[in-house]
Design an enzyme around this catalytic site. Structure first.
Site, PDB file in Angstrom:
ATOM      1  N   ARG A 147       0.777  -1.319   0.063  1.00 40.56           N
ATOM      2  CA  ARG A 147      -0.043   0.088  -0.005  1.00 40.56           C
ATOM      3  C   ARG A 147       1.074   1.220  -0.005  1.00 40.56           C
ATOM      4  O   ARG A 147       2.082   1.165   0.460  1.00 40.56           O
ATOM      5  CB  ARG A 147      -0.921  -0.049   1.133  1.00 40.56           C
ATOM      6  N   HIS A 242      -1.766   2.428  -6.082  1.00 38.72           N
ATOM      7  CA  HIS A 242      -2.508   1.218  -5.722  1.00 38.72           C
ATOM      8  C   HIS A 242      -2.493   0.179  -6.913  1.00 38.72           C
ATOM      9  O   HIS A 242      -2.630  -1.064  -6.899  1.00 38.72           O
ATOM     10  CB  HIS A 242      -3.932   1.313  -5.281  1.00 38.72           C
ATOM     11  N   ARG A 245       0.036  -2.661  -6.777  1.00 34.87           N
ATOM     12  CA  ARG A 245      -0.283  -3.759  -5.876  1.00 34.87           C
ATOM     13  C   ARG A 245      -1.302  -4.613  -6.454  1.00 34.87           C
ATOM     14  O   ARG A 245      -1.165  -5.869  -6.385  1.00 34.87           O
ATOM     15  CB  ARG A 245      -0.970  -2.778  -4.508  1.00 34.87           C
ATOM     16  N   TYR A 277      -8.731 -10.847  -6.735  1.00 37.49           N
ATOM     17  CA  TYR A 277      -7.667 -10.857  -7.832  1.00 37.49           C
ATOM     18  C   TYR A 277      -7.747 -12.171  -8.391  1.00 37.49           C
ATOM     19  O   TYR A 277      -6.667 -12.353  -9.406  1.00 37.49           O
ATOM     20  CB  TYR A 277      -6.151 -10.745  -7.035  1.00 37.49           C
TER      21      TYR A 277
END
Length: 307
Positions: A147, A242, A245, A277
């Site tokens: 993050r 982000h 990530r 994801y």
């Protein structure tokens, strides 16, 4: 007890008992202000609010054209607040217990391909101190799946390069060890050659990534540079820190990494947060099917037996 006094106690509850981060607490309280305004406009108290009042409040949110995802978040915060009131015996019954959080469609995260990440990194002028720092930042964001707040708070005392790990303090002050790639280590070390020459503001001596003023770099500054590099390579995707990530997690899953391992690396408390994801890029999926499906298999014998 006044509404403001109860909200102050709720804030302490979130901080001390729920151990939430300051950013999360501020988000809860900002949403609660909307509900508090509704309560005071109707001259209600938390003790006499009913389920019907709550339905009226939700209807108002929709009338204000607040997007469903934000409505769901606000309702979740209101439900949390009433659970706190019941738990601490400020009220006897929870009027929000049956209040439903609207279902929202799955919003898949923006993901960059390896080629797009390399293009962004290629746009950085690493002949400068600023460029060397920014390259290290983006490489670390992607290589470790951090993050942005975890990166901006990264300390020298968290670096264990000999072992190949960095220590991260995530949400709720929970610590985890994250593997770091050799490339990210190299890029951080390249940046540290410049950092040694920088005048550091008092209290920031242990911070790895510094701004031009010698204090911890801000998330806004990181966002600005990432957007600048994305524009330089004409990237059309909506990008933020982000996104690296998201890309980290997606690329690992596409290559067969265990979702539980990825959950640990990302610092997700719940596996359901990581499961977003598990979507796979359509081109990657098609490539896998073409390569492995028996009807598409390229046999060694170019002339199959005639029937």
């Amino acid at each position: 007890m006044t509404h403001n006094s109860l909200i102050d106690r709720y804030k302490r509850y979130l901080l001390l008992e729920k151990n939430l981060s300051k950013n999360t607490i501020n988000a809860y309280l900002t949403d609660l202000q909307k509900f508090n305004a509704f309560v005071e406009a109707r001259q209600l108290t938390y003790q006499n609010i009913t389920y019907n009042h709550l339905e009226e409040f939700v209807a108002e949110l929709h009338d204000l054209n607040i997007v469903p995802r934000s409505v769901a978040r606000i309702i979740s915060g209101v439900k949390s607040f009433f659970r706190f009131l019941v738990l601490n015996e400020y009220i006897s019954d929870d009027p929000a217990e049956l209040l439903e959080i609207p279902k929202i469609g799955l919003k898949l995260p923006v993901v960059l391909s390896l080629e797009e990440i390399d293009a962004i990194l290629g746009a950085i002028d690493v002949s400068t101190a600023e460029g060397t720092r920014n390259y290290a930042i983006i490489e670390t964001l992607y290589s470790c799946g951090l993050r942005i707040s975890e990166l901006t708070h990264l300390k020298f005392s968290d670096l264990f390069f000999d072992e190949g790990f960095i220590r991260i303090e995530g949400k709720g002050s929970k610590q985890r060890l994250v593997p770091i790639s050799d490339i990210a280590i190299q890029k951080i070390n390249d940046y540290l050659l410049y950092r040694k020459q920088k005048k550091v503001k008092k209290g920031n001596e242990d911070i790895v990534f510094l701004s031009s003023r010698g204090s911890a770099i801000s998330r806004i500054t990181v966002y600005y540079y990432i957007q600048q590099y994305a524009d330089a390579v004409n990237l059309k995707k909506k990008i933020s820190p982000h996104v690296f990530r998201h890309s980290f997690a997606t690329h690992l899953l596409e290559r067969g990494a265990n979702i539980r391992v990825i959950q640990e690396m990302l610092g997700h408390e719940k596996i359901t947060t990581t499961e977003i994801y598990t979507h796979i890029d359509r081109n990657f999926l098609r490539q896998e099917i073409i390569e492995h499906h028996p009807r598409n298999k390229k046999w060694d014998d170019p002339t199959p037996t005639q029937r």
